[in-house]
Motif scaffolding. Structure first.
Motif, short mmCIF file in Angstrom:
data_model
loop_
_atom_site.label_atom_id
_atom_site.label_comp_id
_atom_site.label_asym_id
_atom_site.label_seq_id
_atom_site.Cartn_x
_atom_site.Cartn_y
_atom_site.Cartn_z
N GLU A 249 0.83 -1.20 0.00
CA GLU A 249 0.00 0.00 0.00
C GLU A 249 0.86 1.25 0.00
O GLU A 249 0.57 2.22 -0.73
N ARG A 250 1.94 1.25 0.79
CA ARG A 250 2.85 2.40 0.81
C ARG A 250 3.51 2.59 -0.55
O ARG A 250 3.63 3.72 -1.05
N TYR A 251 3.97 1.48 -1.13
CA TYR A 251 4.64 1.58 -2.43
C TYR A 251 3.70 2.17 -3.48
O TYR A 251 4.08 3.09 -4.23
N LEU A 252 2.49 1.65 -3.58
CA LEU A 252 1.56 2.13 -4.59
C LEU A 252 1.20 3.59 -4.36
O LEU A 252 1.01 4.36 -5.32
N SER A 253 1.12 4.00 -3.10
CA SER A 253 0.86 5.40 -2.80
C SER A 253 2.01 6.28 -3.30
O SER A 253 1.78 7.34 -3.91
N GLU A 254 3.24 5.85 -3.07
CA GLU A 254 4.39 6.62 -3.52
C GLU A 254 4.45 6.74 -5.04
O GLU A 254 4.89 7.76 -5.58
N ARG A 255 4.02 5.71 -5.73
CA ARG A 255 4.05 5.72 -7.19
C ARG A 255 2.77 6.30 -7.80
O ARG A 255 2.64 6.39 -9.02
N GLY A 256 1.81 6.65 -6.96
CA GLY A 256 0.56 7.20 -7.47
C GLY A 256 -0.31 6.19 -8.16
O GLY A 256 -1.09 6.56 -9.06
N LEU A 257 -0.24 4.95 -7.75
CA LEU A 257 -0.96 3.87 -8.43
C LEU A 257 -2.04 3.24 -7.57
O LEU A 257 -2.49 2.12 -7.84
N GLN A 258 -2.50 3.95 -6.53
CA GLN A 258 -3.48 3.35 -5.63
C GLN A 258 -4.76 2.94 -6.34
O GLN A 258 -5.41 1.98 -5.95
N GLN A 259 -5.12 3.68 -7.39
CA GLN A 259 -6.36 3.41 -8.11
C GLN A 259 -6.12 2.58 -9.37
O GLN A 259 -7.05 2.36 -10.16
N GLY A 260 -4.88 2.16 -9.60
CA GLY A 260 -4.60 1.34 -10.77
C GLY A 260 -4.50 2.12 -12.06
O GLY A 260 -4.60 1.54 -13.15
N ALA A 261 -4.31 3.44 -11.95
CA ALA A 261 -4.18 4.29 -13.14
C ALA A 261 -2.87 5.04 -13.07
O ALA A 261 -2.51 5.58 -12.02
N GLY A 262 -2.13 5.07 -14.19
CA GLY A 262 -0.82 5.71 -14.23
C GLY A 262 -0.88 7.11 -14.79
O GLY A 262 -1.97 7.70 -14.88
N PRO A 263 0.26 7.65 -15.16
CA PRO A 263 1.56 6.96 -15.14
C PRO A 263 2.16 6.91 -13.74
O PRO A 263 1.80 7.71 -12.87
N ALA A 264 3.07 5.96 -13.54
CA ALA A 264 3.75 5.85 -12.26
C ALA A 264 4.65 7.06 -12.05
O ALA A 264 5.27 7.57 -12.99
N ARG A 265 4.73 7.53 -10.80
CA ARG A 265 5.60 8.65 -10.43
C ARG A 265 6.90 8.10 -9.86
O ARG A 265 6.89 7.35 -8.89
#
Length: 373
Positions: A249-265
């Motif tokens: 959950e922390r990783y996806l939050s950092e990459r901006g991918l919590q909702q499954g939509a990109g682009p990754a940060r």
């Protein structure tokens, strides 16, 4: 994301899965898993190097990735590929349920006789020593509060090749969890097995990369229910469950991918030195990629950042100051399932140790998975 978007994605996925994916993609998934292992391992030299910049400098001194001929004696596969082949060859037998689990256990025990110079992890050594395949309950070992390593994650990608469809998700969960628990009977360990298997299945399904992390989080409740319903010691697993999920959950939050939509940060800059620091933040014990949660995490991060380049994937997943063969074996398998061998230097895979076994597993798993499609 709105319900309309999800419905459209589901319709697209159903249409995609009406026809079998190319067998060449299965071959590439197996071969490039071996390539990722051999390249990241470099006969123990790079797995135990703690500096990504040093590895990159040594790679350049060798002439760069295009010049690497991954073959014996200088580029053997590690324990990762030997155990991944054990998983694949067991799945290729067509066995199911307890018969499959006993067969997996027997092959893991046998695989430990092929570990000279391959540096198997202590948890894998301990776990296989506790297995008694063929005896009642002989594929089960006790809960191990220290079994948080990546030894289950790095051998389970082929489970996703065998059970690639959303309709087979419960089978993928059961086989990845049970096979993982045979050595790494701790949620952080065996959920890594689930992650690697799931990611490979998502690659086969052509699910956009940005959705993979969210799909993993959505699958964790199925794994939790499976453990609750099958393990008499389930309470100990529940007590240790949250670390894996919270890390992701922390990783996806950092990459901006919590909702499954990109682009990754991504951080900027994000070169070899910066990645060593970033990967170290995710680690459980200071060795990036060594644990069940962060080996697939580093592989996933590399896939997101590779932008269609095998060289960039290798740079991020195989040439870093951590457990680089284990992150490489996962990333390579997913890359092969997505892209095939296109753009990969032939020397990276064409002379691999055990190449014929990898190809045979790929052919068998493709036949089993898609015989009726």
């Amino acid at each position: 994301m709105g319900g309309g978007f999800l419905s459209a994605c589901n319709v697209w996925l159903i249409l995609c899965l009406r026809t079998a994916p190319s067998r060449d993609l299965y071959v590439a998934a197996m071969l490039l898993s071996g390539a990722g292992d051999a390249l990241g391992y470099r006969n123990q030299l790079w797995e135990y190097c703690k500096s990504g910049p040093q590895i990159h400098a040594e790679l350049q001194a060798l002439g760069g990735l295009d010049k690497i001929r991954a073959a014996l004696p200088d580029w053997p596969v590690s324990d990762d590929t030997v155990l991944h082949l054990a998983t694949g060859e067991s799945l290729a037998s067509g066995k199911q349920n307890d018969e499959l689990y006993h067969d997996l256990a027997a092959r893991y025990v046998s695989a430990m006789t092929d570990m000279e110079g391959r540096k198997p992890g202590p948890t894998s050594i301990l776990g296989t020593s506790q297995l008694s395949p063929g005896e009642p309950g002989g594929y089960k070992i006790p809960f191990n509060p220290s079994a948080t390593g990546c030894g289950a994650a790095m051998r389970s990608m082929c489970i996703g090749l065998r059970f690639p469809r959303p309709s087979e998700r419960s089978l993928l969960v059961a086989v990845s969890v049970e096979s993982g628990k045979m050595t790494h009977n701790h949620p952080t360990g065996y959920l890594g097995s689930l992650a690697s298997a799931l990611f490979t299945s998502l690659a086969v399904q052509r699910v956009p990369l940005e959705q993979w992390g969210l799909r993993l989080l959505e699958t964790l409740p199925l794994a939790l229910e499976y453990v609750r319903s099958t393990d008499p010691d389930a309470e100990r697993h529940l007590e240790a469950w949250d670390y894996f999920q919270q890390s992701w959950e922390r990783y996806l939050s950092e990459r901006g991918l919590q909702q499954g939509a990109g682009p990754a940060r991504f951080p900027s800059p994000y070169g070899a030195a910066e990645r060593d620091v970033e990967y170290g933040r995710w680690s459980l014990d200071g060795w990036p990629g060594r644990s069940g949660h962060d080996a697939p995490m580093i592989a996933y991060d590399a896939l997101l950042g590779a932008q269609g380049s095998w060289g960039e994937l290798c740079s991020r997943s195989m040439f870093h100051g951590g457990d680089s063969d284990s992150t490489g074996v996962i990333a390579g398998s997913c890359w092969g399932a997505l892209h095939g061998l296109t753009g990969v230097p032939e020397g990276n895979y064409s002379h691999l140790e055990y190449r014929e076994r990898m190809e045979a597993v790929a052919h068998s798993l493709h036949q089993l998975a898609w015989a009726h499609h």
